[in-house]
Scaffold this motif. Structure first.
Motif, PDB file in Angstrom:
ATOM      1  N   GLY A 187      35.390  24.582 -85.494  1.00 32.26           N
ATOM      2  CA  GLY A 187      35.852  26.339 -84.816  1.00 32.26           C
ATOM      3  C   GLY A 187      34.835  27.605 -86.492  1.00 32.26           C
ATOM      4  N   PHE A 188      35.240  28.237 -85.407  1.00 32.65           N
ATOM      5  CA  PHE A 188      34.053  29.843 -86.400  1.00 32.65           C
ATOM      6  C   PHE A 188      34.733  30.848 -86.265  1.00 32.65           C
ATOM      7  CE2 PHE A 188      31.494  29.950 -82.637  1.00 32.65           C
ATOM      8  CZ  PHE A 188      31.542  31.361 -82.586  1.00 32.65           C
ATOM      9  N   ALA A 189      34.945  31.508 -87.393  1.00 33.75           N
ATOM     10  CA  ALA A 189      35.458  32.993 -87.030  1.00 33.75           C
ATOM     11  C   ALA A 189      34.768  33.985 -86.815  1.00 33.75           C
ATOM     12  CB  ALA A 189      36.099  33.690 -87.800  1.00 33.75           C
ATOM     13  N   VAL A 190      35.226  35.160 -86.863  1.00 30.56           N
ATOM     14  CA  VAL A 190      34.074  36.176 -86.397  1.00 30.56           C
ATOM     15  C   VAL A 190      34.708  37.402 -86.944  1.00 30.56           C
ATOM     16  CG1 VAL A 190      32.667  37.904 -84.645  1.00 30.56           C
ATOM     17  CG2 VAL A 190      33.770  35.672 -83.982  1.00 30.56           C
ATOM     18  N   ILE A 191      33.478  37.927 -88.752  1.00 33.21           N
ATOM     19  CA  ILE A 191      33.857  38.717 -88.963  1.00 33.21           C
ATOM     20  C   ILE A 191      33.592  39.880 -88.962  1.00 33.21           C
ATOM     21  CG2 ILE A 191      33.800  39.711 -91.638  1.00 33.21           C
ATOM     22  CD1 ILE A 191      33.546  36.356 -92.450  1.00 33.21           C
ATOM     23  N   THR A 192      34.222  41.226 -88.633  1.00 34.75           N
ATOM     24  CA  THR A 192      33.786  42.402 -88.647  1.00 34.75           C
ATOM     25  C   THR A 192      34.611  43.513 -89.237  1.00 34.75           C
ATOM     26  OG1 THR A 192      36.044  42.962 -87.053  1.00 34.75           O
ATOM     27  CG2 THR A 192      34.057  41.683 -86.066  1.00 34.75           C
ATOM     28  N   LYS A 193      34.262  44.767 -89.484  1.00 35.50           N
ATOM     29  CA  LYS A 193      34.690  45.858 -90.143  1.00 35.50           C
ATOM     30  C   LYS A 193      36.581  45.531 -90.342  1.00 35.50           C
ATOM     31  CE  LYS A 193      32.161  50.269 -90.244  1.00 35.50           C
ATOM     32  NZ  LYS A 193      32.299  51.542 -90.161  1.00 35.50           N
ATOM     33  N   ASP A 194      36.746  45.271 -88.912  1.00 34.90           N
ATOM     34  CA  ASP A 194      38.356  45.598 -88.869  1.00 34.90           C
ATOM     35  C   ASP A 194      39.028  44.363 -89.522  1.00 34.90           C
ATOM     36  OD1 ASP A 194      37.942  47.393 -87.030  1.00 34.90           O
ATOM     37  OD2 ASP A 194      37.983  46.805 -85.413  1.00 34.90           O
ATOM     38  N   ASN A 195      38.990  43.103 -89.680  1.00 36.89           N
ATOM     39  CA  ASN A 195      38.936  42.353 -89.947  1.00 36.89           C
ATOM     40  C   ASN A 195      38.641  41.328 -91.019  1.00 36.89           C
ATOM     41  OD1 ASN A 195      36.960  40.378 -89.275  1.00 36.89           O
ATOM     42  ND2 ASN A 195      37.867  39.012 -88.195  1.00 36.89           N
ATOM     43  N   ALA A 196      37.822  42.587 -92.430  1.00 33.07           N
ATOM     44  CA  ALA A 196      36.761  41.896 -93.125  1.00 33.07           C
ATOM     45  C   ALA A 196      37.740  42.011 -94.307  1.00 33.07           C
ATOM     46  CB  ALA A 196      36.284  42.958 -93.633  1.00 33.07           C
ATOM     47  N   ASP A 197      38.399  42.390 -94.714  1.00 30.66           N
ATOM     48  CA  ASP A 197      39.916  42.215 -95.374  1.00 30.66           C
ATOM     49  C   ASP A 197      40.378  40.837 -95.891  1.00 30.66           C
ATOM     50  OD1 ASP A 197      39.613  44.611 -97.285  1.00 30.66           O
ATOM     51  OD2 ASP A 197      41.081  45.763 -95.638  1.00 30.66           O
ATOM     52  N   VAL A 212      29.609  33.974 -95.315  1.00 32.62           N
ATOM     53  CA  VAL A 212      29.685  35.098 -95.325  1.00 32.62           C
ATOM     54  C   VAL A 212      29.441  34.988 -97.043  1.00 32.62           C
ATOM     55  CG1 VAL A 212      32.742  34.411 -95.474  1.00 32.62           C
ATOM     56  CG2 VAL A 212      31.541  36.875 -95.925  1.00 32.62           C
ATOM     57  N   THR A 213      29.232  35.781 -97.580  1.00 35.23           N
ATOM     58  CA  THR A 213      29.376  36.020 -99.646  1.00 35.23           C
ATOM     59  C   THR A 213      30.290  37.553 -99.466  1.00 35.23           C
ATOM     60  OG1 THR A 213      27.230  36.805 -99.792  1.00 35.23           O
ATOM     61  CG2 THR A 213      27.483  34.597 -99.747  1.00 35.23           C
ATOM     62  N   PRO A 214      30.702  37.365-100.592  1.00 35.59           N
ATOM     63  CA  PRO A 214      31.081  38.176-101.020  1.00 35.59           C
ATOM     64  C   PRO A 214      30.539  39.946-100.936  1.00 35.59           C
ATOM     65  CG  PRO A 214      31.847  36.929-102.977  1.00 35.59           C
ATOM     66  CD  PRO A 214      30.739  36.205-102.274  1.00 35.59           C
ATOM     67  N   THR A 215      29.244  39.766-101.516  1.00 33.08           N
ATOM     68  CA  THR A 215      27.784  41.145-101.334  1.00 33.08           C
ATOM     69  C   THR A 215      28.426  41.649 -99.193  1.00 33.08           C
ATOM     70  OG1 THR A 215      26.765  40.147-103.225  1.00 33.08           O
ATOM     71  CG2 THR A 215      25.508  41.501-101.206  1.00 33.08           C
ATOM     72  N   THR A 216      27.394  40.106 -98.630  1.00 31.79           N
ATOM     73  CA  THR A 216      27.705  40.736 -97.484  1.00 31.79           C
ATOM     74  C   THR A 216      29.112  41.291 -96.023  1.00 31.79           C
ATOM     75  OG1 THR A 216      28.119  38.010 -96.432  1.00 31.79           O
ATOM     76  CG2 THR A 216      25.564  38.550 -96.783  1.00 31.79           C
ATOM     77  N   LEU A 217      30.153  40.931 -97.265  1.00 28.63           N
ATOM     78  CA  LEU A 217      31.387  41.516 -96.402  1.00 28.63           C
ATOM     79  C   LEU A 217      31.525  42.442 -97.217  1.00 28.63           C
ATOM     80  CD1 LEU A 217      34.277  40.279 -95.527  1.00 28.63           C
ATOM     81  CD2 LEU A 217      35.257  40.270 -98.149  1.00 28.63           C
ATOM     82  N   GLU A 218      31.186  43.052 -98.040  1.00 24.92           N
ATOM     83  CA  GLU A 218      31.028  44.742 -98.488  1.00 24.92           C
ATOM     84  C   GLU A 218      30.451  45.067 -97.439  1.00 24.92           C
ATOM     85  OE1 GLU A 218      32.745  45.841-100.575  1.00 24.92           O
ATOM     86  OE2 GLU A 218      34.543  43.959-100.780  1.00 24.92           O
ATOM     87  N   HIS A 219      29.131  44.199 -97.139  1.00 24.60           N
ATOM     88  CA  HIS A 219      27.774  45.613 -96.137  1.00 24.60           C
ATOM     89  C   HIS A 219      28.863  45.099 -94.772  1.00 24.60           C
ATOM     90  CE1 HIS A 219      24.745  45.906 -98.896  1.00 24.60           C
ATOM     91  NE2 HIS A 219      24.404  44.651 -99.037  1.00 24.60           N
ATOM     92  N   ILE A 220      29.283  44.256 -94.425  1.00 23.60           N
ATOM     93  CA  ILE A 220      30.184  44.325 -93.331  1.00 23.60           C
ATOM     94  C   ILE A 220      30.702  45.479 -93.223  1.00 23.60           C
ATOM     95  CG2 ILE A 220      31.436  43.228 -91.353  1.00 23.60           C
ATOM     96  CD1 ILE A 220      31.069  39.989 -92.381  1.00 23.60           C
ATOM     97  N   LYS A 221      31.841  45.701 -94.354  1.00 26.27           N
ATOM     98  CA  LYS A 221      32.740  46.921 -93.998  1.00 26.27           C
ATOM     99  C   LYS A 221      31.870  48.203 -93.871  1.00 26.27           C
ATOM    100  CE  LYS A 221      36.407  44.213 -96.887  1.00 26.27           C
ATOM    101  NZ  LYS A 221      36.715  44.889 -98.460  1.00 26.27           N
ATOM    102  N   ALA A 222      31.281  48.069 -94.553  1.00 24.74           N
ATOM    103  CA  ALA A 222      30.123  49.420 -94.937  1.00 24.74           C
ATOM    104  C   ALA A 222      29.754  49.042 -93.454  1.00 24.74           C
ATOM    105  CB  ALA A 222      29.229  49.157 -96.178  1.00 24.74           C
ATOM    106  N   GLY A 223      29.265  49.058 -92.519  1.00 31.31           N
ATOM    107  CA  GLY A 223      28.356  48.763 -91.077  1.00 31.31           C
ATOM    108  C   GLY A 223      26.915  48.634 -91.223  1.00 31.31           C
ATOM    109  N   ASN A 224      26.182  48.187 -92.480  1.00 34.69           N
ATOM    110  CA  ASN A 224      25.439  47.440 -93.017  1.00 34.69           C
ATOM    111  C   ASN A 224      24.797  46.179 -92.107  1.00 34.69           C
ATOM    112  OD1 ASN A 224      24.952  49.883 -94.197  1.00 34.69           O
ATOM    113  ND2 ASN A 224      25.729  48.534 -96.364  1.00 34.69           N
ATOM    114  N   ILE A 225      25.993  45.252 -91.540  1.00 31.05           N
ATOM    115  CA  ILE A 225      25.660  43.846 -91.163  1.00 31.05           C
ATOM    116  C   ILE A 225      26.905  44.149 -90.286  1.00 31.05           C
ATOM    117  CG2 ILE A 225      26.493  41.886 -90.857  1.00 31.05           C
ATOM    118  CD1 ILE A 225      25.532  41.568 -93.952  1.00 31.05           C
ATOM    119  N   TYR A 226      26.648  44.336 -88.948  1.00 30.61           N
ATOM    120  CA  TYR A 226      27.105  44.149 -86.883  1.00 30.61           C
ATOM    121  C   TYR A 226      28.578  43.167 -87.423  1.00 30.61           C
ATOM    122  CZ  TYR A 226      28.728  44.334 -82.179  1.00 30.61           C
ATOM    123  OH  TYR A 226      29.498  44.358 -81.919  1.00 30.61           O
TER     124      TYR A 226
END
Length: 336
Positions: free
Chosen positions: A315-325, A252-266
């Motif tokens: 381990g790894f975490a799954v980043i979604t709209k719900d936990n992106a913050d 994740v990068t700050p840019t891809t995090l914003e795209h996750i929040k916007a729904g552009n990255i699943y």
């Protein structure tokens, strides 16, 4: 009580008594550095935001043990320059180096020479498995690939077209892609690979590659990407073409995090970076202080470092709209 149970009971009492006798309350911990002991974390593309939480974890463990740390590497994606920075680190006489090798084979000789000189080397996130490095810490790339394949196949109903971007030569990225394709072929034969391009973590190359993939394959359903830099370019192509293609990536990068929040990255599959750094330091410290371990094996006869753990899974975490913050790097760094 059977004879074997009596024997085990006596042994347990003896062990407990010995432990009490050998652990005075005033004993000073040996899990600490001597004044001036230095440990270094060396990476490629040193300005990449991925390293920030890793180094924070590295520092946290070092501070708890009274050790000095430094961050090092090269700002360029250049194997020759990273090896040069590694050699410069060795000139500082560190106790150990936690290393992210850009490529596996070119680092074999530098790592082996460092270890022969008495410097402990542990790799993280990418590996040089044929070197003498003591341990390797990363997320389970096979598990990441399986998770991504199951998610994408599930979203497409087990049939459809998919593509991948890749970064040949970096071990963790290679495994994320090859294992993903192999899992699809074995478990979802109706999923068709229609595009495979090397973007090499370059967002511009990724943009051009995905633009061409979408134009050539109007039914393209999903793209799997092993890192975040290329995902930024893939999203740009998706938005320009107004495509509904599903984008899923690792890191994740700050840019891809914003795209996750916007729904552009699943979704993004993100290694637990802080754990990676913390356990990376602990592994490097233990590799530099093998006398603290007396394992039940033949390490004295063979000369094997008793801290020789081939693989540590952070381990790894799954980043979604719900936990992106929860993955906001600026918030994480507040007050540090």
């Amino acid at each position: 009580m059977t004879p074997i149970r009596k024997l085990l009971a006596v042994a347990a009492i003896a062990v407990a008594a010995t432990a009490v006798a050998q652990a005075p309350a005033s004993a000073q911990s040996k899990f600490a550095c001597e004044p001036g002991d230095l440990y270094i974390m060396n990476v490629m593309v040193s300005a990449h935001p991925y390293w920030v939480p890793v180094f924070e974890g590295f520092k946290q463990a070092a501070t708890a043990m009274g050790c000095e740390v430094a961050f090092s590497g090269t700002p360029e994606y250049d194997i020759t320059k990273q090896i040069a920075s590694f050699e410069q680190d060795l000139a500082k006489s560190p106790k150990g180096i936690l290393l992210h090798p850009m490529q596996a084979d070119p680092f074999i000789d530098p790592i082996n020479r460092a270890i022969d000189s008495g410097v402990s080397i542990v790799t993280f996130a990418a590996d040089s498995p044929n070197s003498k490095r003591t341990s390797y810490i990363t997320s389970d790339n096979l598990a990441e690939a399986k998770y991504a394949a199951e998610e994408i196949a599930g979203l497409l109903g087990g049939k459809g077209e998919y593509a991948v971007l890749e970064n040949p030569g970096q071990s963790n990225h290679d495994l994320r892609v090859t294992a993903f394709i192999a899992y699809m072929e074995q478990n979802y034969p109706e999923m068709e690979l229609v595009g495979r391009q090397a973007s090499n973590q370059d967002s511009n190359k990724a943009y051009q590659a995905v633009l061409a993939m979408i134009q050539a394959n109007p039914n393209l359903g999903a793209i799997w990407i092993p890192e975040a830099g290329s995902a930024e370019g893939a999203v740009a192509a998706k938005l320009e073409t107004k495509s509904n293609v599903i984008i899923m990536n690792a890191d994740v990068t700050p840019t891809t995090l914003e795209h996750i929040k916007a729904g552009n990255i699943y979704k993004s599959l993100n290694p637990n970076q802080g754990i990676q750094g913390f356990m990376g330091f602990v592994a490097t410290f233990m590799a530099a202080n093998p006398e603290l371990i007396d394992p039940f094996n033949d390490y004295k006869r063979s000369g094997f470092n008793p801290m020789g753990i081939p693989f540590i899974d952070n381990g790894f975490a799954v980043i979604t709209k719900d936990n992106a913050d929860d993955f906001d790097l600026n918030k994480y760094m507040e007050g540090r």
